[in-house]
Design an enzyme around this catalytic site. Structure first.
Site, PDB file in Angstrom:
ATOM      1  N   GLU A   4     -27.548 -22.876   2.549  1.00  0.00           N
ATOM      2  CA  GLU A   4     -28.090 -22.430   3.825  1.00  0.00           C
ATOM      3  C   GLU A   4     -29.240 -23.353   4.259  1.00  0.00           C
ATOM      4  O   GLU A   4     -29.771 -24.130   3.458  1.00  0.00           O
ATOM      5  CB  GLU A   4     -28.610 -20.997   3.700  1.00  0.00           C
ATOM      6  CG  GLU A   4     -27.579 -19.981   3.260  1.00  0.00           C
ATOM      7  CD  GLU A   4     -26.555 -19.677   4.339  1.00  0.00           C
ATOM      8  OE1 GLU A   4     -26.830 -19.966   5.527  1.00  0.00           O
ATOM      9  OE2 GLU A   4     -25.482 -19.144   3.998  1.00  0.00           O
ATOM     10  N   VAL A  46       0.826  -1.208   0.000  1.00  0.00           N
ATOM     11  CA  VAL A  46       0.000   0.000   0.000  1.00  0.00           C
ATOM     12  C   VAL A  46       0.860   1.258   0.000  1.00  0.00           C
ATOM     13  O   VAL A  46       0.540   2.257  -0.652  1.00  0.00           O
ATOM     14  CB  VAL A  46      -0.934  -0.002   1.239  1.00  0.00           C
ATOM     15  CG1 VAL A  46      -1.611   1.353   1.415  1.00  0.00           C
ATOM     16  CG2 VAL A  46      -1.960  -1.112   1.118  1.00  0.00           C
ATOM     17  N   LYS A 106     -26.285 -11.174  -9.090  1.00  0.00           N
ATOM     18  CA  LYS A 106     -24.951 -11.128  -9.694  1.00  0.00           C
ATOM     19  C   LYS A 106     -25.034 -10.804 -11.181  1.00  0.00           C
ATOM     20  O   LYS A 106     -24.191 -10.073 -11.723  1.00  0.00           O
ATOM     21  CB  LYS A 106     -24.238 -12.453  -9.459  1.00  0.00           C
ATOM     22  CG  LYS A 106     -23.938 -12.720  -7.988  1.00  0.00           C
ATOM     23  CD  LYS A 106     -23.451 -14.129  -7.750  1.00  0.00           C
ATOM     24  CE  LYS A 106     -23.177 -14.390  -6.281  1.00  0.00           C
ATOM     25  NZ  LYS A 106     -22.802 -15.795  -6.009  1.00  0.00           N
TER      26      LYS A 106
END
Length: 407
Positions: free
Chosen positions: A168, A12, A183
């Site tokens: 799930e 960074v 998506k």
């Protein structure tokens, strides 16, 4: 962030310091996490003066939207993995990012660790993307793979996916196509520079995929996959964005995507066909994508800049499914007598649907007729199938499946 602190600081150009973590249950045991960092006041955290970057992994629409907008208004850049919010109200978030000069990065929202969104946004920004075709939900891909390779029924394969943690306890978002549709909306927006929401996406799940569908695909040397398809139609007429189970040839690279993996094809004018493949879900893959965005946004801040600002300048209409051209595989249980094939062919001709191939098998009560069409408007194909159901010679329409991937 702690284990790789030195490397991240070097990449960074400045150290990354964890300022705070907003949680619902601060008393829950979190090994290795300093309790002093925890707070239940998320709004106060995202607007704190000492915070530069906010990472949102709550999911859902609210309070995520309120917190993201508050963060950007306070001058913070945001990283999110929230596909549902981006697909429902992405325009509001991107407008806020432009207004307040903030970064909004969201690589983890689609296909987990697979670097997909940034190539669409950055690497291919000078190209003309025609089509995005892919498997973007690992749960459904696992279920369909088990049905194909092991002969499992849908419920059996779903239970196994739940036992392995792929699905799930309430699998509705996956098996009914909501996850893939969100998506697809994000992918279409990026690929075609036009506003697309989840509500614009034609959505069909896999709960109606039967053993007959899978067997029919095998007879055609094909496999059933839940596909997200985003297409720019010729002549700038609009875009088509859809999610549904379809047969694709086993020779197609997407057919070999097994278990809970994801893969996406991008077809562009100059770049040609590109394929992105890898782990599409799970904690570690998602963390990889989030951390990649974190480094990118932190680099921008060190340089005193922001990343590219996305503009949906194209404003192309999203066409209804009925106007989209598709191909069908239709398996009929029919009476075994003369004239059946001619009668069935006549029904297809009434809607100007051209037949590519016909196969008839069996005798007597076991007679089956398989028809594969050329591309035609989806509304015409659906109308033909509905009329076939009413014919006296048709005992049952055993399987109807769209066909993709062999253009």
């Amino acid at each position: 962030m702690r284990e790789q602190a030195g490397d991240l600081a070097a990449r960074v150009g400045a150290p990354l310091t964890l300022a705070g973590i907003a949680v619902r249950r601060p008393d829950r045991v979190r090994e290795g996490v300093d309790k002093a960092l925890l707070t239940t006041d998320a709004l106060a955290l995202v607007t704190r003066e000492d915070v530069d970057i906010v990472v949102e992994v709550i999911g859902g629409i609210e309070p995520a939207r309120t917190l993201i907008l508050a963060a950007m208004k306070a001058g913070k850049s945001v990283i999110t993995a929230n596909k549902a919010l981006l697909a429902e109200d992405g325009e509001t978030l991107f407008a806020a990012a432009r207004e307040f000069g903030a970064d909004l990065y969201y690589e983890a929202s689609v296909a987990g660790a697979i670097p997909l969104l940034r190539p669409l946004r950055d690497s291919l920004v000078g190209d003309h993307v025609h089509r995005v075709l892919g498997i973007v939900n690992g749960t459904t891909n696992y279920i369909l793979d088990q049905m194909d390779t092991h002969g499992a029924g849908f419920n059996e394969a779903l239970e196994e996916a739940q036992a392995l943690g792929y699905a799930e306890a309430d699998p509705t978002a996956d098996v009914e196509g909501f996850d893939a549709a969100a998506k697809a909306a994000i992918l279409a927006r990026l690929a075609f520079h036009t506003p697309v929401t989840a509500a614009d996406v034609h959505r069909e799940g896999i709960t109606e995929v039967s053993a007959a569908d899978v067997a029919g695909a095998q007879q055609m040397d094909s496999v059933v996959k839940l596909l997200a398809i985003c297409e720019r139609l010729p002549g700038q007429r609009g875009v088509s964005v859809r999610v549904y189970p379809a047969m694709i040839p086993r020779s197609h690279p997407l057919a070999s995507v097994r278990e809970a993996y994801n893969a996406v094809f991008v077809e562009a004018e100059s770049a040609g066909s590109l394929m992105f493949y890898g782990a599409g879900a799970g904690g570690a893959p998602t963390a990889s994508a989030v951390l990649g965005d974190l480094v990118a946004v932190a680099r921008n801040q060190v340089a005193g800049s922001t990343g590219p600002v996305e503009v949906t300048y194209a404003e192309l209409p999203v066409l209804p499914m009925g106007e989209t051209t598709t191909r069908y595989y239709v398996q009929l249980d029919v009476a075994d007598r003369s004239g059946v094939l001619a009668t069935v062919a006549e029904e297809f001709a009434r809607d100007d649907v051209s037949i590519q191939a016909v196969r008839q098998e069996g005798l007597g009560d076991e007679a089956q007729l398989v028809v594969v069409t050329h591309r035609a408007p989806d509304a015409a194909l659906a109308a033909t199938v509905e009329r076939l159901r009413g014919l006296e010679i048709v005992r049952e329409v055993a399987s109807v499946m769209r066909v993709e991937g062999d253009e």
